[in-house]
Design an enzyme around this catalytic site. Structure first.
Site, PDB file in Angstrom:
ATOM      1  N   GLU A  39       6.738  -6.271  -7.626  1.00 10.12           N
ATOM      2  CA  GLU A  39       7.777  -5.408  -7.247  1.00 10.12           C
ATOM      3  C   GLU A  39       8.613  -5.711  -5.660  1.00 10.12           C
ATOM      4  O   GLU A  39       9.569  -5.340  -5.552  1.00 10.12           O
ATOM      5  CB  GLU A  39       6.459  -4.275  -6.285  1.00 10.12           C
ATOM      6  CG  GLU A  39       6.519  -3.761  -5.157  1.00 10.12           C
ATOM      7  CD  GLU A  39       6.689  -2.635  -4.338  1.00 10.12           C
ATOM      8  OE1 GLU A  39       7.590  -2.257  -5.201  1.00 10.12           O
ATOM      9  OE2 GLU A  39       6.440  -2.503  -3.206  1.00 10.12           O
ATOM     10  N   HIS A  68       8.997  -0.094  -4.576  1.00 13.52           N
ATOM     11  CA  HIS A  68      10.661  -0.512  -4.591  1.00 13.52           C
ATOM     12  C   HIS A  68      10.768  -0.690  -6.344  1.00 13.52           C
ATOM     13  O   HIS A  68      11.751  -1.066  -6.701  1.00 13.52           O
ATOM     14  CB  HIS A  68      10.331  -1.649  -4.312  1.00 13.52           C
ATOM     15  CG  HIS A  68      10.483  -1.529  -2.586  1.00 13.52           C
ATOM     16  ND1 HIS A  68      11.194  -0.691  -1.574  1.00 13.52           N
ATOM     17  CD2 HIS A  68       9.397  -2.004  -1.616  1.00 13.52           C
ATOM     18  CE1 HIS A  68      11.253  -0.657  -0.387  1.00 13.52           C
ATOM     19  NE2 HIS A  68       9.980  -1.558  -0.236  1.00 13.52           N
ATOM     20  N   HIS A 154      -0.752   0.985  -4.860  1.00 10.27           N
ATOM     21  CA  HIS A 154      -0.146   0.530  -4.038  1.00 10.27           C
ATOM     22  C   HIS A 154      -0.129   1.327  -2.993  1.00 10.27           C
ATOM     23  O   HIS A 154       0.944   2.834  -3.156  1.00 10.27           O
ATOM     24  CB  HIS A 154       1.165   0.350  -5.098  1.00 10.27           C
ATOM     25  CG  HIS A 154       1.918  -0.307  -4.143  1.00 10.27           C
ATOM     26  ND1 HIS A 154       2.449  -1.907  -3.997  1.00 10.27           N
ATOM     27  CD2 HIS A 154       3.016  -0.291  -3.782  1.00 10.27           C
ATOM     28  CE1 HIS A 154       3.422  -2.125  -3.872  1.00 10.27           C
ATOM     29  NE2 HIS A 154       4.147  -1.316  -3.179  1.00 10.27           N
ATOM     30  N   HIS A 179       0.703  -3.400  -2.027  1.00  8.75           N
ATOM     31  CA  HIS A 179       1.757  -3.387  -1.115  1.00  8.75           C
ATOM     32  C   HIS A 179       1.492  -3.454   0.742  1.00  8.75           C
ATOM     33  O   HIS A 179       2.805  -3.895   1.189  1.00  8.75           O
ATOM     34  CB  HIS A 179       1.696  -1.154  -0.823  1.00  8.75           C
ATOM     35  CG  HIS A 179       2.369  -1.212   0.375  1.00  8.75           C
ATOM     36  ND1 HIS A 179       3.922  -1.101  -0.305  1.00  8.75           N
ATOM     37  CD2 HIS A 179       2.287  -0.025   1.437  1.00  8.75           C
ATOM     38  CE1 HIS A 179       4.561  -0.288   0.739  1.00  8.75           C
ATOM     39  NE2 HIS A 179       3.820   0.113   1.451  1.00  8.75           N
ATOM     40  N   HIS A 181       0.678  -6.408   1.958  1.00  8.51           N
ATOM     41  CA  HIS A 181       0.764  -8.168   2.363  1.00  8.51           C
ATOM     42  C   HIS A 181       0.294  -8.913   2.649  1.00  8.51           C
ATOM     43  O   HIS A 181      -0.160  -9.801   2.820  1.00  8.51           O
ATOM     44  CB  HIS A 181       2.609  -8.534   2.418  1.00  8.51           C
ATOM     45  CG  HIS A 181       3.766  -7.566   1.331  1.00  8.51           C
ATOM     46  ND1 HIS A 181       4.721  -7.879   2.206  1.00  8.51           N
ATOM     47  CD2 HIS A 181       3.348  -6.932   1.013  1.00  8.51           C
ATOM     48  CE1 HIS A 181       5.574  -7.786   0.653  1.00  8.51           C
ATOM     49  NE2 HIS A 181       4.588  -6.142   0.032  1.00  8.51           N
TER      50      HIS A 181
END
Length: 272
Positions: A39, A68, A154, A179, A181
């Site tokens: 994403e 996103h 997410h 989400h 990271h």
């Protein structure tokens, strides 16, 4: 079955790491099925049709998205033509594409992949992820219609992700967060057999601020003012995620293994 899940692909560095490294990583891990969250693969915001095709051609069997999902407008039409891309279940009812799909590995074993968006600390009031996930898992019991089921949750809040893991325990093979990271260190098999990891991390350059070039985020933190757009960091990327080994009859996890390949984020050596 051995299922490899890789976290959010971040910009050009993440795409390069997938195209150059996934084939070898898949072979080394003897992965039967590979899921990649794509994403943030296009400029850090969304996924274009061309970049989606690049990730699929590199060896991903399925791509998941996130909040996103449709930042890149060509995904609005491409997702209806490419069933291997999964958008969140609890996105708008008018959104194109599907929130879950059933796929086959090379031996014909069925894998259910679904994704849901969290509600806590997210910018938009998405629909209830728990009821959305429950409806799909009831329709595809593990060890029955499918041999494995993987949920990409997410979400921002670790508490919401953990609650989802326990909610799905005994019904999904793997619940893995995306989400933020930032990879977490809590890979485990829950009491009823579901593999769980709060966040898989990202496939991107970790010499960054969650995948973005450091200059602009640091400026905003220090001054409270913005000057430029955020741009993805472009140094050597690490492929980050998890490998779950499942039992084909029950659909439950037998073992979980953290995955780090390339870049700066290498596993630490075991100390004596």
């Amino acid at each position: 079955m051995r299922i490899l899940f890789l976290g959010d692909v971040m910009g050009r560095a993440g795409r390069r790491a997938i195209t150059e490294g996934l084939t070898d990583l898949r072979a080394r891990l003897r992965a039967d099925f590979v899921i990649v969250n794509g994403e943030n693969a296009s400029g850090g915001m969304g996924l274009t049709a061309g970049h989606a095709q690049l990730l699929l051609d590199a060896g991903a069997d399925c791509l998941t998205l996130g909040d996103h999902a449709f930042d890149q407008k060509d995904m609005l039409s491409f997702i209806d033509r490419e069933p291997r891309i999964i958008r969140p279940l609890n996105f708008s009812r008018e959104a194109p594409g599907r929130g879950h799909g059933v796929f086959s590995d090379a031996r014909g074993r069925k894998v259910l992949v679904l994704q849901a968006l969290g509600q806590v600390f997210m910018k938009r009031p998405f629909d209830d992820p728990f009821s959305a996930v429950d409806q799909v898992l009831r329709a595809y019991p593990s060890g029955g219609l499918v041999q494995a089921a993987v949920l990409d949750i997410h979400a921002e809040a670790t508490s919401e992700k953990m609650a989802m893991g326990h909610y799905c325990d005994g019904r999904a093979s793997l619940v893995v967060g995306t989400h933020t990271h930032v990879p977490t260190a809590d890979a485990q098999v829950l009491a009823r057999g579901t593999g769980y990891l709060t966040d898989a991390g990202m496939c991107g350059d970790y010499d960054s601020v969650i995948g973005m070039d450091k200059a602009e985020p640091m400026r905003r933190f220090l001054t409270g003012m913005s000057r430029d757009r955020f741009t993805p960091a472009e140094g050597e990327a690490t492929l980050s995620g998890v490998l779950v080994e499942t039992d084909d009859r029950s659909g439950m996890a037998k073992a979980m293994h953290m995955v780090r390949s390339g870049g700066r984020l290498q596993p630490s050596p075991v100390l004596p």
